[in-house]
Write an enzyme that holds these catalytic residues in place. Sequence first.
Site, PDB file in Angstrom:
ATOM      1  N   HIS A  52       6.225   5.748   0.158  1.00  0.00           N
ATOM      2  CA  HIS A  52       6.541   6.575  -0.997  1.00  0.00           C
ATOM      3  C   HIS A  52       5.315   6.843  -1.871  1.00  0.00           C
ATOM      4  CE1 HIS A  52      10.459   7.302   0.084  1.00  0.00           C
ATOM      5  NE2 HIS A  52      11.128   6.962  -1.011  1.00  0.00           N
ATOM      6  N   ASP A  81      11.633   3.116 -12.201  1.00  0.00           N
ATOM      7  CA  ASP A  81      12.796   3.990 -12.435  1.00  0.00           C
ATOM      8  C   ASP A  81      13.632   4.111 -11.172  1.00  0.00           C
ATOM      9  OD1 ASP A  81      11.826   4.510 -14.936  1.00  0.00           O
ATOM     10  OD2 ASP A  81      10.914   6.429 -14.403  1.00  0.00           O
ATOM     11  N   GLU A 101      11.759   5.187 -22.868  1.00  0.00           N
ATOM     12  CA  GLU A 101      10.946   6.178 -22.162  1.00  0.00           C
ATOM     13  C   GLU A 101      10.961   7.468 -22.970  1.00  0.00           C
ATOM     14  OE1 GLU A 101      11.461   6.852 -17.996  1.00  0.00           O
ATOM     15  OE2 GLU A 101      11.022   4.764 -17.476  1.00  0.00           O
TER      16      GLU A 101
HETATM   17  P1  FAD Z   1       4.027   2.389   0.285  1.00  0.00           P
HETATM   18  O1  FAD Z   1       3.880   3.744  -0.261  1.00  0.00           O
HETATM   19  O2  FAD Z   1       4.476   2.263   1.670  1.00  0.00           O
HETATM   20  O3  FAD Z   1       2.638   1.609   0.134  1.00  0.00           O
HETATM   21  C1  FAD Z   1       1.821   1.788  -1.007  1.00  0.00           C
HETATM   22  C2  FAD Z   1       0.546   0.951  -0.873  1.00  0.00           C
HETATM   23  O4  FAD Z   1       0.877  -0.423  -0.908  1.00  0.00           O
HETATM   24  C3  FAD Z   1      -0.201   1.182   0.443  1.00  0.00           C
HETATM   25  O5  FAD Z   1      -1.574   1.065   0.214  1.00  0.00           O
HETATM   26  C4  FAD Z   1       0.292   0.058   1.316  1.00  0.00           C
HETATM   27  O6  FAD Z   1      -0.618  -0.274   2.331  1.00  0.00           O
HETATM   28  C5  FAD Z   1       0.482  -1.062   0.303  1.00  0.00           C
HETATM   29  N1  FAD Z   1       1.557  -1.980   0.665  1.00  0.00           N
HETATM   30  C6  FAD Z   1       2.827  -1.683   1.047  1.00  0.00           C
HETATM   31  N2  FAD Z   1       3.521  -2.815   1.259  1.00  0.00           N
HETATM   32  C7  FAD Z   1       2.666  -3.841   1.016  1.00  0.00           C
HETATM   33  C8  FAD Z   1       2.774  -5.250   1.071  1.00  0.00           C
HETATM   34  N3  FAD Z   1       3.903  -5.849   1.426  1.00  0.00           N
HETATM   35  N4  FAD Z   1       1.700  -5.980   0.745  1.00  0.00           N
HETATM   36  C9  FAD Z   1       0.531  -5.408   0.375  1.00  0.00           C
HETATM   37  N5  FAD Z   1       0.362  -4.080   0.324  1.00  0.00           N
HETATM   38  C10 FAD Z   1       1.418  -3.308   0.624  1.00  0.00           C
HETATM   39  N6  FAD Z   1       6.197   3.788  -9.345  1.00  0.00           N
HETATM   40  C11 FAD Z   1       6.380   3.161 -10.512  1.00  0.00           C
HETATM   41  O7  FAD Z   1       5.569   2.326 -10.902  1.00  0.00           O
HETATM   42  N7  FAD Z   1       7.459   3.445 -11.302  1.00  0.00           N
HETATM   43  C12 FAD Z   1       8.413   4.326 -10.921  1.00  0.00           C
HETATM   44  O8  FAD Z   1       9.368   4.534 -11.648  1.00  0.00           O
HETATM   45  C13 FAD Z   1       8.259   4.985  -9.669  1.00  0.00           C
HETATM   46  N8  FAD Z   1       9.176   5.862  -9.238  1.00  0.00           N
HETATM   47  C14 FAD Z   1       8.997   6.477  -8.032  1.00  0.00           C
HETATM   48  C15 FAD Z   1       9.960   7.384  -7.595  1.00  0.00           C
HETATM   49  C16 FAD Z   1       9.815   8.020  -6.386  1.00  0.00           C
HETATM   50  C17 FAD Z   1      10.851   8.988  -5.928  1.00  0.00           C
HETATM   51  C18 FAD Z   1       8.659   7.764  -5.604  1.00  0.00           C
HETATM   52  C19 FAD Z   1       8.457   8.477  -4.310  1.00  0.00           C
HETATM   53  C20 FAD Z   1       7.683   6.873  -6.020  1.00  0.00           C
HETATM   54  C21 FAD Z   1       7.850   6.226  -7.248  1.00  0.00           C
HETATM   55  N9  FAD Z   1       6.909   5.327  -7.724  1.00  0.00           N
HETATM   56  C22 FAD Z   1       7.094   4.688  -8.909  1.00  0.00           C
HETATM   57  C23 FAD Z   1       5.670   5.071  -6.975  1.00  0.00           C
HETATM   58  C24 FAD Z   1       5.786   3.827  -6.143  1.00  0.00           C
HETATM   59  O9  FAD Z   1       5.632   2.686  -6.949  1.00  0.00           O
HETATM   60  C25 FAD Z   1       4.683   3.815  -5.116  1.00  0.00           C
HETATM   61  O10 FAD Z   1       4.882   4.891  -4.271  1.00  0.00           O
HETATM   62  C26 FAD Z   1       4.589   2.518  -4.357  1.00  0.00           C
HETATM   63  O11 FAD Z   1       3.563   2.710  -3.439  1.00  0.00           O
HETATM   64  C27 FAD Z   1       5.841   2.003  -3.685  1.00  0.00           C
HETATM   65  O12 FAD Z   1       6.195   2.680  -2.542  1.00  0.00           O
HETATM   66  P2  FAD Z   1       6.447   1.965  -1.143  1.00  0.00           P
HETATM   67  O13 FAD Z   1       7.194   0.714  -1.290  1.00  0.00           O
HETATM   68  O14 FAD Z   1       6.980   3.029  -0.287  1.00  0.00           O
HETATM   69  O15 FAD Z   1       4.954   1.558  -0.691  1.00  0.00           O
END
Ligand code: FAD
Length: 522
Positions: free
Chosen positions: A104, A171, A281
Site C-alpha cells: 500500500h 485512518d 483531524e
Molecule cells: P508495504 O507498502 O507493503 O511496505 C512499505 C514498506 O515497509 C516497504 O519498504 C516494505 O519493504 C516495508 N515493510 C513491509 N513490511 C515490513 C516488515 N514486516 N518489516 C519491515 N519492513 C516492512 N499511513 C498512515 O500513517 N496513516 C494512515 O492513515 C494511512 N492511511 C492509508 C490509507 C490507504 C488507503 C493507503 C493505501 C495507505 C495509507 N497509509 C497510511 C500509508 C501506509 O502506512 C503505508 O502505505 C505503509 O507502507 C503500510 O502499507 P503496507 O502494510 O501495505 O506496507
Amino acid sequence: MAKSCPISTFFIVISVLSHFTSRIGLRPWADALPLERQSLDNASRLRVDPDAIRMASRDFGKLVHLPNPAAVLYPCSIEDIASLVKFSYNLSSPFSIAARGRGHCHSGQAMAPHGVVVEMRSLNDCSRGSGIRVTKNSILGSYADVGGEQLWVDVLKATVKHGLAPVSWTDYLYLTVGGVLSNGGISGQTFRRGPPISNVYEMDVLTGKGELVTCSEDTNSELFFAVLGGLGQFGIITRARIVLEPAPKRVKWIHMLYHDFSAFSRDQEHLISINGLDYLEGSLFMENSPPNNWRSSFSPSDYPRISSLISKKGIIYCLEVVKYYDDLTSHTVDEELKELLKGLNFLPRFVFRKDVSFVGFLNRLQNAEQDLGAKGLWDVPHPWLDIFVPRSRISDFNKGVFRDILPKINQTTGPIHVYPMIRNKWDDRMSAVTPDEDIFYVIGLLHSSGADDWKPLENQNKEILQFCDKAGIKIKLYLSRYTTKEDWMKHFGPKWKTFEDRKAQFDPKMILSPGQRIFNSI
Ligand code: FAD
C-alpha cells in the site's frame, strides 16, 4: 551492496531454488518431515510465475515501474524468511529482499528489482507467523504480540474481544503492522498518544544478516529505535508487542466547519493543548473537490447547505474531533464535550454530531476499497503527497498552497488532510523524522487520478515542494519517496549519520527494502 542487474536474475532464481531444494537449507521445525517433502514445500514457496511476479511488482501508487523481482517468497514460517536472508547475505554478490505487507505504499518502496519479494501476508495463511496473542495485565500493562504480517483491523478485532485496544492508529486499518511501523503511522490519535511507533514495547526483527533479534528500549535498543520508522532498512519485523489499554464502547464524533483558516488552526492547536479529546483531524473542502470527498462525513439532508457554503466560500475547513466513552461516562460525556468545545469559532450552524461504536469509528474506512473501486478510483495511480509542515509557517502554506496552487487544477481528486501533532509524542531516538518545531501539521493530499492523467497532479506536488523550498518552509516528507542519496541525507538531516551507521551495523550488505532507494540506486 545487494545486486540489482538483470544478469543476476537467472542466477538468483536458480541459486535460491537449489538452496531450498537442497538439504543444507533445512529448518529445525521441519526436520521431522520426510526430506523429499520438505524440499518440495520450500521450493513451492518460492514462485517465479507471471502472476506472482506481477503482484509483487505493483503497489497502491501505480506511479513507479521498477524492474521485476526475480522471485517471490510466500513464507510459511519466520524460518523461511530467515533462511532466504541468510542465504543472500552469505553470497559474495547478495541479492536484495523486500518485505511486502499489502504493497500500500505509493512509489515502489516494497519492490525488489531483480531480487526477492517476501509476501508477508502468506505467514498468516499458514498460521506459522507470530499471529495475534493478547496478554492482559492491569498492573504491568496489557499488550498484544502481533506478527508483522498482521493487519491492524485484525489486531482491533482480536483485542476488543478482551475489552482492550491499541491506543494509536492509522485512518485505514487494512495495512500491515510491519508496513506501518516501518513508516511511523499517523492519525487523529497521534497528537495525544503519539504515532503507532511510540506505542511498541518490543519487537522481533530479522536483520539483514539473517539474525532474528528481540529488541526493546532496554535490550538491543539500537536496533529497536532503528527499525521504528526505519523504512524497512534494518530488518524485517516479525513480531511487535503493542501497547493495549481498556477499549471504550462508543464515541461522540463531531465535525465543525470553518471558512477562516486562522480560526480553524487556532482552534485545532487549542484543542490539542488541552486534555480531553481522544482524536482530532482536519480537512479541506474546495469548490473543485468532488462531493465524494466530504459527503461520507455528513447526512444527506445536510448536503445542499454544505455544498452551497463551499460554493460561496471557495474553501472550507472541517475540524473533526472524537471523545470516547463507555457505560461509566455515558451520562457525563455530552457535558464534558460541551465544555471542551466552548469558545471555538466554527460557523455556528455548521456543527454535526454522531454517536457510533468505537470499532465502527476506528474501522470507518472499511469499505474504502469497494467504494473507491466502484467509482474507478482504487485501481488507478495515486500521486499522494504527505508532508509535515512546521506550525510557524502553516498560514504561509495555507496561502501559498491551499489558496494559490491547489485551485489551479480544475478538480482535486481525493481527501485533503490538515491537522496538527505534537513533536514530543515522537521519540527522537527512532528513525522517523519530523520538523524541528514543537507543533507541526500533517498535510495529506490523497489524490487518485485516471490511468493517464496523473502527471498534472505529480507536477502540482512538485510545485508545492518547490514553493516550500523557495519560501524557506522546512517541511519533512512523510512516506518519503526520494530517489537520490543526497535528498535522503537532506531529509534525515542531523539523523543521517546515525541512520547510515545503523545500516552498516544491521544490514551491511544493503539487502533489505531496496525500493526505498536510500542505499540502493535503481
Ligand atoms: P508495504 O507498502 O507493503 O511496505 C512499505 C514498506 O515497509 C516497504 O519498504 C516494505 O519493504 C516495508 N515493510 C513491509 N513490511 C515490513 C516488515 N514486516 N518489516 C519491515 N519492513 C516492512 N499511513 C498512515 O500513517 N496513516 C494512515 O492513515 C494511512 N492511511 C492509508 C490509507 C490507504 C488507503 C493507503 C493505501 C495507505 C495509507 N497509509 C497510511 C500509508 C501506509 O502506512 C503505508 O502505505 C505503509 O507502507 C503500510 O502499507 P503496507 O502494510 O501495505 O506496507
